[in-house]
Design a protein around this motif. Structure first.
Motif, PDB file in Angstrom:
ATOM      1  N   GLN A 189     -66.416   7.825 -95.519  1.00 20.16           N
ATOM      2  CA  GLN A 189     -65.130   8.426 -95.880  1.00 20.16           C
ATOM      3  C   GLN A 189     -64.960   8.474 -97.394  1.00 20.16           C
ATOM      4  O   GLN A 189     -64.471   9.477 -97.952  1.00 20.16           O
ATOM      5  CB  GLN A 189     -63.998   7.632 -95.243  1.00 20.16           C
ATOM      6  N   THR A 190     -65.371   7.408 -98.061  1.00 21.48           N
ATOM      7  CA  THR A 190     -65.244   7.355 -99.525  1.00 21.48           C
ATOM      8  C   THR A 190     -66.136   8.389-100.191  1.00 21.48           C
ATOM      9  O   THR A 190     -65.747   9.037-101.173  1.00 21.48           O
ATOM     10  CB  THR A 190     -65.597   5.939-100.027  1.00 21.48           C
ATOM     11  N   GLN A 191     -67.341   8.516 -99.633  1.00 24.51           N
ATOM     12  CA  GLN A 191     -68.259   9.508-100.191  1.00 24.51           C
ATOM     13  C   GLN A 191     -67.680  10.917-100.074  1.00 24.51           C
ATOM     14  O   GLN A 191     -67.742  11.712-101.024  1.00 24.51           O
ATOM     15  CB  GLN A 191     -69.600   9.437 -99.463  1.00 24.51           C
ATOM     16  N   ARG A 192     -67.094  11.239 -98.912  1.00 25.91           N
ATOM     17  CA  ARG A 192     -66.495  12.565 -98.724  1.00 25.91           C
ATOM     18  C   ARG A 192     -65.301  12.760 -99.657  1.00 25.91           C
ATOM     19  O   ARG A 192     -65.121  13.845-100.243  1.00 25.91           O
ATOM     20  CB  ARG A 192     -66.043  12.714 -97.272  1.00 25.91           C
ATOM     21  N   ALA A 193     -64.486  11.722 -99.802  1.00 29.39           N
ATOM     22  CA  ALA A 193     -63.327  11.828-100.687  1.00 29.39           C
ATOM     23  C   ALA A 193     -63.765  12.006-102.138  1.00 29.39           C
ATOM     24  O   ALA A 193     -63.162  12.788-102.898  1.00 29.39           O
ATOM     25  CB  ALA A 193     -62.453  10.579-100.548  1.00 29.39           C
ATOM     26  N   TYR A 194     -64.817  11.296-102.520  1.00 29.34           N
ATOM     27  CA  TYR A 194     -65.329  11.441-103.892  1.00 29.34           C
ATOM     28  C   TYR A 194     -65.830  12.861-104.135  1.00 29.34           C
ATOM     29  O   TYR A 194     -65.552  13.476-105.172  1.00 29.34           O
ATOM     30  CB  TYR A 194     -66.438  10.418-104.128  1.00 29.34           C
ATOM     31  N   SER A 195     -66.571  13.380-103.143  1.00 29.88           N
ATOM     32  CA  SER A 195     -67.098  14.755-103.271  1.00 29.88           C
ATOM     33  C   SER A 195     -65.957  15.763-103.354  1.00 29.88           C
ATOM     34  O   SER A 195     -66.024  16.737-104.122  1.00 29.88           O
ATOM     35  CB  SER A 195     -68.002  15.076-102.081  1.00 29.88           C
ATOM     36  N   SER A 196     -64.888  15.533-102.570  1.00 31.77           N
ATOM     37  CA  SER A 196     -63.752  16.455-102.597  1.00 31.77           C
ATOM     38  C   SER A 196     -63.064  16.448-103.947  1.00 31.77           C
ATOM     39  O   SER A 196     -62.664  17.508-104.469  1.00 31.77           O
ATOM     40  CB  SER A 196     -62.755  16.068-101.498  1.00 31.77           C
TER      41      SER A 196
END
Length: 432
Positions: A405-412
């Protein structure tokens, strides 16, 4: 400007997710660390004033918190001094560096688990240099009263690695004297009983008891003279008593009265008499008046039933054990078990406010509130479990899910910054 605030919000999002990823990394790295308490990152929005016509993005910030009040699972070990707290409360420990430096009042830190072993100086310490603390017991094994809202009474738990002796202080006797020996026409021969005891240096001595019947001219006198001599005093008499036994139907054979000729006075309620042996007083119990568990005068045989005494010869310490109530016992090859310390459990209003330190230890702080020392298993605290360690509170599966989830949020957030950059580029191209 709204577009600039969007850029700032994206940067804040990158920083917030980077912080969250750092906590996840720490949790996963310590998933096998005994006593580790996981860290959680909470996101909080920043809201700026809104004019109603345009919206200014405030962004986000993170607040991290170590969840010290969470308990990990307990696992069994083979070491009796592997300790873990089952329930609420923490163990008091102190850095070995302070103790070995001779600090008179070493700092009390807190831990929920530890693998303690006796080191070369007799301290119960961990391999990481933390020494367990407790209240020292008196010579008789009792724990004196200590203040519960301060650590002043706590001492580093240390054992004597030398030989230790345990002097005898009490002897309980149960034996039967032949009732026929006080009857008219009896020989009046005395009976002898030697009881071994240990003096202050652990040397074996003996307390000799001679029972001489008083032969009646007619009938039975039911009377005996008890003389006690001490081998450590060169056979000197340390007590002489006249014993009279009851011959009634309801209490026949029990002690009716004891007259003190010399030595300590006989207590008819407890059956105790204190004799002055060479190394110090010894309490001898022969049974209370009317008691069927002490001396008796029945039938026609002299029968020692049981001799119970404390004390032992000199012995070496062989093992250390801690029970659920926090009592620390040292066992010796002489068969003696002595209570040396009592380990309290420390409780605070807000455990999560403790200051986290290395080696899974914590320091009381203003945010944690004032601490109180409880006996293990009493008050709000749990108990101490030996042969146990507390596992890390990290759930690897949950942390990996949070990492995705953190990785996706960072990418966003990175994509947001890229989009704002493209919009600013378009704005710049208008001039061209």
């Amino acid at each position: 400007m709204t577009i600039s605030s969007s850029l700032n919000a994206g940067v804040a999002g990158l920083a917030a997710n980077a912080n969250r990823l750092a906590t996840i990394s720490d949790n996963i790295a310590n998933s096998s660390t005994y006593g580790y308490k996981r860290v959680e990152a909470d996101f909080q929005s920043l809201v700026l004033s809104d004019s109603g016509r345009s919206y200014t993005a405030g962004g986000v910030q993170t607040v991290t918190q170590r969840l010290i009040d969470q308990s990990g699972s307990l696992v069994s070990t083979a070491n009796p001094t592997d300790l873990a707290v089952r329930g609420r409360g923490m163990l008091p420990v102190t850095p070995a560096s302070e103790v070995r430096a001779g600090t008179s009042d070493p700092e009390m830190l807190l831990a929920t688990t530890g693998s303690f072993r006796v080191d070369e100086q007799g301290y119960l310490s961990t391999s990481t240099g933390m020494i367990l603390m407790g209240w020292p017991a008196a010579l008789d094994g009792s724990i004196p009263p200590f203040s519960r809202d301060t650590s002043d009474g706590l001492e580093p738990v240390q054992f004597s690695l030398n030989l230790i002796g345990d002097p005898t202080t009490s002897i309980d006797t149960r034996l039967n004297l032949p009732a026929t020996d006080t009857a008219a026409g009896s020989s009046g021969d005395p009976y002898n009983l030697s009881v071994e005891y240990f003096d202050n240096l652990g040397t074996s001595q003996s307390l000799s008891m001679t029972f001489t019947p008083t032969v009646a001219a007619t009938g039975s006198s039911n009377e005996w003279t008890l003389v006690m001599t001490d081998s450590a005093s060169g056979g000197a008499v340390v007590g002489e008593y006249v014993l009279t036994f009851d011959d009634s139907r309801t209490s026949g054979g029990t002690i009716a009265s004891v007259t003190t000729v010399s030595g300590g006075t006989y207590d008819p309620a407890s059956g105790d008499m204190v004799v002055a042996a060479d190394g110090g007083p010894i309490t001898v119990n022969i049974g209370a008046v009317g008691d069927t568990q002490g001396l008796s005068q029945l039938s026609d045989s002299f029968a020692p039933i049981s001799i119970n005494k404390d004390g032992s010869t000199v012995g070496n310490m062989t093992s250390v054990e801690v029970d659920e109530t926090g009592n620390v016992f040292a066992r010796f090859d002489s068969g003696v078990t002595k209570r040396i310390y009592q380990i309290p459990l420390v409780d605070l209003p807000n455990p999560n406010g403790l200051e986290a330190l290395d080696q899974q230890t914590y320091r009381p702080s203003k945010e944690s509130g004032a601490f109180f020392l409880w006996d293990s298993g009493e008050g709000p605290t749990g108990d101490i479990k030996s042969f146990s360690r507390e596992e890390s509170t990290t759930d690897v599966a949950a942390e990996l899910t949070s990492m995705i989830q953190t990785q996706r949020a960072y990418s966003s957030n990175a994509k947001l910054i890229q989009t704002v950059d493209e919009m600013l580029q378009e704005t710049t191209n208008i001039k061209r």
